[in-house]
Scaffold this active site. Structure first.
Site, PDB file in Angstrom:
ATOM      1  N   CYS A   1      33.905  -3.789   8.723  1.00  0.00           N
ATOM      2  CA  CYS A   1      32.519  -3.979   8.447  1.00  0.00           C
ATOM      3  C   CYS A   1      31.873  -2.643   8.218  1.00  0.00           C
ATOM      4  CB  CYS A   1      31.743  -4.586   9.697  1.00  0.00           C
ATOM      5  SG  CYS A   1      31.866  -3.572  11.232  1.00  0.00           S
TER       6      CYS A   1
ATOM      7  N   CYS B   1      33.049  -6.407  17.691  1.00  0.00           N
ATOM      8  CA  CYS B   1      31.794  -5.488  17.675  1.00  0.00           C
ATOM      9  C   CYS B   1      31.862  -4.917  19.330  1.00  0.00           C
ATOM     10  CB  CYS B   1      30.507  -6.057  17.399  1.00  0.00           C
ATOM     11  SG  CYS B   1      30.354  -7.092  16.055  1.00  0.00           S
TER      12      CYS B   1
END
Ligand code: FES
Length: 126
Positions: free
Chosen positions: A35, A104
């Site tokens: 990402c 994350c």
């Protein structure tokens, strides 16, 4: 059900411990290649206790909320206890993250470990 818990929204909208620490005792930076998000942690450590922690995160809402929660979890902890912080514990403290957002929280675990390793390697050469 909302995608994000109230705690995630709270820590995303009002992140705790944002910033940098001058002359930090440990600094760790990690990124997620997929990402492109980046997280950097700064630690102040006195007598083996994390007395201050700040972060800078260039990333998604979950990454910011995870950084914020992780800093709150390790502040005041001993170095060896903070090393045991897992991304699952960070996600749990946030009342969960959507499955595709669990990675994350991994950034928060890795950034803290990198900062603690930096502290340990500096301490070993002092
Ligand atoms: Fe990259 Fe959340 S999407 S850390």
């Amino acid at each position: 059900m909302a995608l994000y818990s109230d705690k995630v929204m709270d820590h995303f909208l009002q992140p705790r411990n944002v910033g940098t620490i001058e002359n930090a005792d440990g600094v760790g930076e990690v990124g997620n290649a997929k990402c492109g998000d980046i997280m950097k942690m700064y630690l102040k450590i006195d007598d083996d206790i994390i007395t201050d922690v700040k972060f800078e995160t260039f990333g998604c809402a979950s990454a910011i909320a995870s950084s914020s929660m992780a800093t709150e979890l390790i502040k005041g902890q001993k170095v060896d206890d903070a090393l045991k912080l897992t991304n699952a514990a960070v996600a749990e403290a946030l009342d969960g993250l959507p499955p595709h957002k669990m990675h994350c929280s991994v950034l928060a675990e890795e950034a803290i470990q990198a900062a603690l390793e930096d502290y340990k390697s500096k301490a070993a050469t002092d």
